[in-house]
Design a protein around this motif. Sequence first.
Motif, PDB file in Angstrom:
ATOM      1  N   GLU A 126       0.816  -1.214   0.000  1.00 43.82           N
ATOM      2  CA  GLU A 126       0.000   0.000   0.000  1.00 43.82           C
ATOM      3  C   GLU A 126       0.849   1.263   0.000  1.00 43.82           C
ATOM      4  OE1 GLU A 126      -2.898  -0.129   3.076  1.00 43.82           O
ATOM      5  OE2 GLU A 126      -3.899  -1.929   2.282  1.00 43.82           O
ATOM      6  N   ASP A 186      -0.033   4.061  -2.706  1.00 43.31           N
ATOM      7  CA  ASP A 186      -0.399   5.436  -2.378  1.00 43.31           C
ATOM      8  C   ASP A 186       0.444   6.446  -3.157  1.00 43.31           C
ATOM      9  OD1 ASP A 186      -2.264   4.406  -0.645  1.00 43.31           O
ATOM     10  OD2 ASP A 186      -1.087   4.789   1.166  1.00 43.31           O
ATOM     11  N   ASP A 236      -1.043   9.141  -5.861  1.00 45.86           N
ATOM     12  CA  ASP A 236      -0.839  10.587  -5.738  1.00 45.86           C
ATOM     13  C   ASP A 236      -0.223  11.159  -7.017  1.00 45.86           C
ATOM     14  OD1 ASP A 236      -1.833  10.348  -3.200  1.00 45.86           O
ATOM     15  OD2 ASP A 236       0.118  10.447  -2.200  1.00 45.86           O
TER      16      ASP A 236
END
Length: 403
Positions: free
Chosen positions: A352, A356, A360
Motif C-alpha cells: 500500500e 499510495d 498521488d
Amino acid sequence: MAGTAGTPGTPRVLRAMNDRAALDLLLEHGPLSRTRIGKLTGLSKPTASQLLARLEAAGLVLAGGTTEGRPGPGAQLYEVNPAAAYAAGLDVTPDRVLAAVADVTGRTVGRFELPTPGRRPVAPVVRQVTDALDGAVKAAGLARADVHRLVIGTPGAFDPGTGRLRYASHLPGWHSPALLDELAAALPMPVEYENDVNLAAVAEQRLGAARGHEDFVLLWNQEGLGAALVLGGRLHRGWTGGAGEVGFLPVPGAPLVRKVSRTGSGGFQELAGSQALPGLARELGLTGLPPGPYYEAAATLVARAAEAGDEPHRRLLQTYATRLATGLASLVSVLDPELVVLSGTSLAAGGETLRDLVRDELEELAASRPRLVVGEVTDHPVLRGALESALATTRDEVFDTSR
C-alpha cells in the motif's frame, strides 16, 4: 423434432438451467442440504429432490455428511463431485514451465515445475509442455487423458491470423509457425493460449481485488512490464492479441526506442521495468544490492524501500512510483477505468505504500481518478488465472445437462 431439446422454455432446458444454478450454488457455498438448495433456487422440495437425484446419477454431485447442531436427525448434505472433471494450466517463462491440475471445484490437486534455463531450449517446446503437464498429472494421481482442457499462459500473444507468437522475442523455441499444430497433435485435450498478464487479470477478477468490477486495468511488473484491459467484463485483446503490451509504450523520461519489435522493449519498459530498479538504486547510492535474477532483485529492493525510512530508500520508491504513473497516465486517460490493480512481484512488494505514491502521482498526471488497489492473488497469479480460465469452459461443458 431434432432441435426441440435446445428450444428456450422447454422442460429439458428449464431443468438444465435449474441444474446449473444448483451446481453453481454448491461451488460457491460448499455442501448444502436439499432444503437449503430449494430456498436458494426457489424450487419446491419435490423438484429439488428430483434435481439432486438427477445430478447424483450423472456423477456431478455426491451425497456427503449431514447437518449438525439441530434437534433431530441431520439433513443429508450434497456437494459437487470433485472428480467430475479436471482442468490444467501452464505458466510459461524463459526460466521454467509451471503446470498445475485442478478438479472441477477449483482445488489444485497436482503441481509440477520444469526448469528451462538458458537462451536455447534444452528440449523442444512440445516436449517441455508435455513433460510439465505430465508432471502435474502424475502429482495429482491422474492420467493425461483425465484432463478435460488445458490453458497455456505465455508472454506476448499468438497472432490469430498467423498462429505465431508475437511480442515475446525473449521466449526461446516458441516462435515456430507450426508450433500450435504440433501441440494440438501431441495433446489429447482442447488447448487454449492466453497472454500471461491477461491470465493474472482473470485470477483477480474471479478471486481477487477486481471481483465485481466490469472495467479495470491490471498493471503487471515482473519479468516484463505489461497490462491487461478488461472492458465491460471481458478481456480486450486487440486485433493481433497485443492489447496491453504497454512495455513498448513511448513515455517521457526514456529514450525513444525505434523498431521495438526487434529490440523487444520500449520506453515504458526501460523507464519502469524491473530491470531498471537495480540501476536506479545504484544511482541513489544504495549498496548491498540483492543477488539473483533482476526481477527478484527488483522485488527485494522495492520491499526494502517500502519498509525503510531513510532518504535514499524513500527517493527510490518515490522515483519508481513517478515512473510507473508516467506510463499509467496514458492508459487511464484513454480508458477511464473504474479500477487499477497493481500486480506482479515488483509492484506487490511495495504494498500500500507504493500504491499510495502511484495514486498521488497519477492524480497529478491524469484527469481520470480510478481507484488503485494491490493485487490479492499472490501465489502464481498467471497459473491461477490459467486454471480459472480452463475451469470456466470445462464447467460450461460438463455441467450442461440439456444434452
